[in-house]
Design an enzyme around this catalytic site. Structure first.
Site, PDB file in Angstrom:
ATOM      1  N   LYS A 166      -6.008   4.257   8.902  1.00 59.03           N
ATOM      2  CA  LYS A 166      -5.078   5.150   8.222  1.00 59.03           C
ATOM      3  C   LYS A 166      -5.574   6.589   8.261  1.00 59.03           C
ATOM      4  O   LYS A 166      -4.801   7.530   8.472  1.00 59.03           O
ATOM      5  CB  LYS A 166      -4.896   4.690   6.777  1.00 59.03           C
ATOM      6  CG  LYS A 166      -4.081   3.392   6.657  1.00 59.03           C
ATOM      7  CD  LYS A 166      -4.056   2.882   5.215  1.00 59.03           C
ATOM      8  CE  LYS A 166      -3.118   1.695   5.067  1.00 59.03           C
ATOM      9  NZ  LYS A 166      -3.134   1.148   3.690  1.00 59.03           N
ATOM     10  N   SER A 176       0.805  -1.230   0.000  1.00 61.65           N
ATOM     11  CA  SER A 176       0.000   0.000   0.000  1.00 61.65           C
ATOM     12  C   SER A 176       0.831   1.271   0.000  1.00 61.65           C
ATOM     13  O   SER A 176       0.292   2.356  -0.161  1.00 61.65           O
ATOM     14  CB  SER A 176      -0.992  -0.016   1.166  1.00 61.65           C
ATOM     15  OG  SER A 176      -0.368   0.334   2.369  1.00 61.65           O
TER      16      SER A 176
END
Ligand code: CA
Ligand code: CA
Ligand code: CA
Ligand code: CA
Ligand code: CA
Ligand code: CA
Ligand code: CA
Ligand code: CA
Ligand code: CA
Ligand code: CA
Ligand code: CA
Ligand code: CA
Lengths: 195, 195, 195, 195, 195, 195
Positions: E138, E95
């Site tokens: 996140k 990611s």
């Protein structure tokens, strides 16, 4: 076998502070430069994190060669070896980053590292200094070794009050945010040729 | 199979002292130099610490080639092989550092190593000699092999009183702090071509 | 499958003697030399000690190329392959050292190896021959294979009396201290081109 | 999925015979040659012994390039790839040695391999053919695949009577001692460009 | 130690968002470029998936050098180092792909990355942005760090409603399908020389 | 996350069909070509068999460069990267062989791959297409993704009747024996520059 401060300022060597299960200790970082083809050798039973930390220090110095008065082709024309003595003792972690960077700059410029200075701090690829663990034990070992000026990461200032006052009074702590400050504090103006 | 002193002074070989669970023993360190491209080969079932120790010895000699009367391009133009016989016996530890350095200097200068000398000590990248373990057992094995002069790290002087007096009286111990002293003691002035 | 002596003297191949838990056996060591860049390939399911032994044999020959009438640039201009057939059988230990050295010298000089000779012995970087284990079993396998002259390390002379007299009487044992003696005994004067 | 004989003679491919716990099977060995720098690539989930066997076959051909009408610099100017299809099936052992050598010679000379031939045998660095295991199962799989001529090691002649007579009568067994005989039997005179 | 937004726009560094068992955190990706021979160094205790992700980002930029105003021979003439600080903390996963690509483009063009931007997304060899996990955590860490604009994969739009409204209101989410959009959003027009 | 057919024909990318314990899925294979020195990089958490399969595809294309209208020195002058997105998902097996070959040919010729085509099949060094497993699950995933033409190995024709008729009626299956047929079916005549 506990470390002791150097007797003279050194070129190509700097004193770090380590922290293991057995407590704190000082750590000599030695750098040699010889005509070669750009190989970087890392020895002294170093773990992967410590090796990567050496690579980050090395890359930072390469990108800043100009500002540091290092010939920009030093990599192509030399082999560089970073060794951490007491070769049977395993060592790891990122906290010797600024010490390796300082020893590298000293070896590549011929400027000596002050014999009074010990240091600890992770280095990033931009030369930033990140916080480390075990400051108390590191300070005790620096004190025992006879060092007087200790460079620490700015973010570790909050840990200074954990150090016994008797020790703290003998030591000057220098909190830094960037390797530029480390070099300014640790390198002397002189070019010694010690061994 | 216990080691014995060489019958003649040797070029490219030096006698170290090892200490294992099975007691002390002498250890021949052999170095060959042949035209090549700068490869360093290490054989004899050596552990990682011993290999790193050889690399430190090698780098020290490279940075001091001039003072040692070794052509500065010896690395680019030669392949160097360090071998420790009895190839089935595992060996490790940093204490053969000064022996490997001495054998290397001998091979590269053609100066012979005295057949009477045994030695033990870790070497650093600056040529410093660091203390080792097992001095008593090493001294006994040196004695049994017929060696007479034993080079030891200065910091191991304190361990000399552990050696039985009968053995101690037959041996001359030479405590040193730096490889310069080792070479002065171990190398003869002559360039033998022994095998 | 037990080994048998060669039918003719061979160039680039020599017969060693191995000793495993299953008893003794003979071992062909094959060497090929082809135009290349200095690569040394070692195959035949060899363990690390045996590979290091091959490297020691190879380095010794490189340093003595002149005396052995081998062109000093043979390494730069050729690739060398040492293979030990019966590729599915694991092999290890330093005792094939002198056999590998002999096969190498044969391949590089074109001088044949006598079909009557078997040999066993560790080689050092100075060409010295060190003692090995399992001499009795090795002698039995050499006898069974039809070999008649067996080169052994000088220090193994003391083990000859372990060999049954019937076998001992059929074999000539040649104790040696140095590879020079091995080559003198094993190489014929002729340059055969066998396969 | 059992193997079948090729429909045409092939250049750069030969049919080996394998023997696993699951019985015998045929094995295609494919070789490609393309302009390059001398890399040898080995794929097809090959074990170490099989890879070393390929290296032995390759070295033998290099030393005999002249006699085989292969340009002596084919190694420097090409990359060679040996692949054994059915890439998910693990394969090992030295018995594909002569098949790999045959496919290599075919690819490098452009001479086709006869579609009727299957083969099994270890190769040595001198081109000798050593005995293999599982001949009975291998013969059965060759028969099932429609092969008619089977090259086997001379030392395996003694195992022919283990093969059922019905199968044995359909197959011609060709016992050989050296790769020269293999190539003579397997290669056709023609230079096909099949795929 | 939680991450914080940069104080200035940075050249050669971008801020990613990580998600581990311990929750979300920000991640600095640093890139240095120095004269060299085309080596790509990856450090910061990165797992294999993250290293491959860096290689994909690197290859994408190489194929698009022209459009990105990067000299097409930057690879041959430079060594590139990607480091992710806090070197003792293991990091893995794909990611950080677009963050590594952004930091690379910034370092190679000298264009700064906006200090307000955080980002997360897998990159493919065609520059496509693939969805990631842990968006909620996140986003929380980006918010805590003081970031205001968050670049996310288009396919993760459906996960935005998992983020607490108080946090969502402070952040601008920018869903993207391709790296072109990422660069347009994250790079400023200016060429800062920060550190 | 299930795969979907591309929206446009792609250059340097092809769609494969995978089969795992979790069922079937489509798989994008991406190839990038950039000026370099002949390195082949393989990423996307690929197992050894899949990596070897890529090498076989690559070698086949090298030997057939001429027929495929690819400059014969493309290897020496470029670096090639094959990546399989969803970098955190482990992938293995030989069945993506023809997909990797197709993506390579597309990237090297600039000819687009039809967006309607999915494919599965092992490739050999001669370009032959070998049978694969899991055809039913692969067909279902191709159907779900919206693909309409499916290239399968000729030997898998016998497995078509395992596929539900409703799915089978929507798909055109193209059984092939050789990569030439794959390329003819999958590549369009046009040179798109998609991303
Ligand atoms: Ca210490
Ligand atoms: Ca505190
Ligand atoms: Ca001994
Ligand atoms: Ca004492
Ligand atoms: Ca045998
Ligand atoms: Ca006896
Ligand atoms: Ca099969
Ligand atoms: Ca029989
Ligand atoms: Ca953190
Ligand atoms: Ca949702
Ligand atoms: Ca998927
Ligand atoms: Ca069926």
């Amino acid at each position: 076998r506990y470390g002791q401060a150097e007797l003279e300022d050194q070129v190509g060597a700097a004193t770090g502070l380590a922290y293991t299960a057995a407590g704190g200790d000082t750590l000599s970082i030695e750098v040699s430069v010889s005509p070669g083809k750009g190989n970087l050798t890392l020895t002294g039973k170093l773990g992967d994190v410590m090796k990567e930390s050496a690579q980050a220090a090395f890359s930072y110095i390469r990108t800043r060669a100009d500002e540091l008065n290092i010939s920009s082709d030093f990599v192509e024309k030399n082999d560089i070896h970073i060794h951490v003595p007491e070769g049977a003792t395993p060592k790891d972690g990122p906290s010797a980053g600024i010490t390796m960077a300082t020893a590298l700059v000293s070896a590549l410029t011929g400027r000596a590292v002050s014999k009074e200075v010990g240091m600890t701090g992770e280095i990033t690829l931009r030369g930033r200094v990140l916080p480390i663990g075990g400051l108390k034990q590191k300070a005790l070992s620096a004190h025992r070794a006879g060092l007087t000026r200790i460079i620490i990461p700015f973010e570790n200032k909050k840990d200074l009050d954990d150090i016994p006052e008797s020790v703290r009074n003998d030591l000057t702590f220098i909190p830094v945010k960037h390797l530029d400050e480390v070099l300014e504090q640790a390198l002397t103006g002189e070019k010694n040729e010690s061994k």
